[in-house]
Design a protein around this motif. Structure first.
Motif, mmCIF file in Angstrom:
data_model
loop_
_atom_site.group_PDB
_atom_site.id
_atom_site.type_symbol
_atom_site.label_atom_id
_atom_site.label_comp_id
_atom_site.label_asym_id
_atom_site.label_seq_id
_atom_site.Cartn_x
_atom_site.Cartn_y
_atom_site.Cartn_z
ATOM 1 N N VAL A 306 34.182 32.094 50.017
ATOM 2 C CA VAL A 306 34.565 31.025 48.551
ATOM 3 C C VAL A 306 34.897 31.325 48.137
ATOM 4 O O VAL A 306 36.246 29.897 47.533
ATOM 5 N N GLN A 307 34.527 32.464 47.191
ATOM 6 C CA GLN A 307 35.641 32.359 45.954
ATOM 7 C C GLN A 307 36.790 32.105 45.715
ATOM 8 O O GLN A 307 37.645 32.683 45.114
ATOM 9 N N ALA A 308 37.384 33.476 47.228
ATOM 10 C CA ALA A 308 39.163 33.433 47.027
ATOM 11 C C ALA A 308 39.588 32.087 47.385
ATOM 12 O O ALA A 308 40.456 32.050 47.622
ATOM 13 N N PHE A 309 38.900 31.736 48.454
ATOM 14 C CA PHE A 309 38.945 30.129 48.257
ATOM 15 C C PHE A 309 39.895 29.398 47.277
ATOM 16 O O PHE A 309 40.872 28.590 47.200
ATOM 17 N N VAL A 310 38.577 29.258 46.588
ATOM 18 C CA VAL A 310 38.921 28.360 45.779
ATOM 19 C C VAL A 310 39.484 28.999 44.059
ATOM 20 O O VAL A 310 40.269 27.649 43.993
ATOM 21 N N HIS A 311 39.878 29.953 44.056
ATOM 22 C CA HIS A 311 41.125 30.647 43.390
ATOM 23 C C HIS A 311 42.325 30.619 44.504
ATOM 24 O O HIS A 311 43.255 31.023 44.155
#
Length: 328
Positions: A306-311
């Motif tokens: 999720v973190q990678a996607f949002v960033h």
């Protein structure tokens, strides 16, 4: 810019939910049970990120009902519950949680090997029901696995780890069946690549470690069970439909094989009629990854995806690259 909305279909370890909430507004379904279809559709409709578990069928209809959906972050190493082709057509990346459950699932596989071959569950019941008549030379005889032949169907991460434990811990000879030759495994374990029929005929324990795809559905059926030794055991910690469960019930009933150890089922959470009555089967409720450490680690992998996607970064566990864009 507002955070994306993440819908989590079932409670996850608190640490992971807290981590996800740093990058998304979390809508968590707090009921710890399989989500009803209508609730799944309603939750998906209003989210940007969907975090399902393996019992949630994420099909074309779910995606069609979710116009905002931009990421499916599946909680689990397997992802046969997600229509990846449909997601790919819509440009939706799908991620999973591999690697972190290798050790735990391998441990349980070996536990099933020992439990069924040494009749542990059956004899535990005998003690608890006060049926034990006292020690006798011929009572409750099983089979040892030390020095026997292990047949591994699917020599991926988990299959390889099971083979390592069996070879180094119990001196088992390792045969394997997979598409490609695994030279490192052959060098380190003396493993031998063979055909499926040869593996079934020669193995004392057959253990399944394949994903559920078209070619592996009912990979083990009536014909394959008849090839196995009458003293052999079948272990399945992969996916239930890899085994024709009705055929397995018949094989156990007729004692065509010595026993089976199952952690997954063809129509989970239900079992094939008659399976529960077979004393020569050890039946577990899909607990292959069920340790506090592993289930937490799986959830943290979801958070990292999720973190990678949002960033807008590279997704570490994307099944269908290159459909990755930053949330906007």
């Amino acid at each position: 810019m507002p955070k994306p909305i993440a819908f989590i279909t079932r409670p996850l370890p608190t640490a992971a939910v807290t981590a996800i909430s740093k990058y998304a507004t979390v809508r968590l379904r707090k009921t710890d049970s399989i989500i009803p279809r209508k609730d799944l559709l309603a939750g998906a409709k209003a989210c940007d990120i969907l975090i399902p578990i393996l019992t949630d069928p994420i099909d074309e209809a779910v995606m069609a009902a979710a116009p905002r959906l931009k990421l499916i972050a599946n909680y689990g190493a397997g992802y046969n519950n997600v229509d990846v082709a449909a997601a790919t057509r819509r440009g939706i990346p799908v991620t999973n949680t591999p690697d972190v459950l290798t050790e735990t699932t391998a441990e349980l596989t070996v536990a099933l090997m020992l439990a069924v071959s040494r009749r542990l569950v059956e004899t535990d019941h005998i003690m608890r029901s006060k049926q034990y008549p006292g020690w006798g030379p011929l009572l409750y005889l099983g089979h040892g696995i030390s020095g026997k032949t292990l047949g591994v169907i699917g020599m991926g991460r988990i299959g390889t780890r099971v083979a390592e434990i069996a070879h180094h811990g119990f001196g088992m000879r390792v045969l394997y069946y997979t598409k490609h030759k695994e030279r490192e495994v052959e060098l380190s374990l003396g493993a031998q690549k063979v055909s499926l029929s040869t593996l079934l005929k020669k193995s004392d324990v057959v253990t399944l470690h394949v994903p559920l795809v078209k070619d592996t559905r009912h990979l083990i059926g009536k014909k394959e069970l008849q090839m196995m030794k009458s003293s052999a055991y079948l272990i399945n910690t992969s996916r239930g439909p890899v085994v024709d469960e009705a055929a397995l019930v018949q094989a156990l009933r007729r004692q065509l094989i010595a026993g089976a150890g199952l952690d997954v089922y063809e129509h989970e959470p239900n079992m094939a009629p008659g399976l529960a009555k077979q004393w020569n089967a050890v039946l577990l409720p899909h607990i292959g990854s069920a340790t506090i450490e592993t289930r937490t680690a799986m959830a943290m992998v979801v958070a990292k995806n999720v973190q990678a996607f949002v960033h807008g970064r590279h997704l570490p566990n994307c099944i269908n690259p290159p459909h990755v864009t930053a949330f906007s």
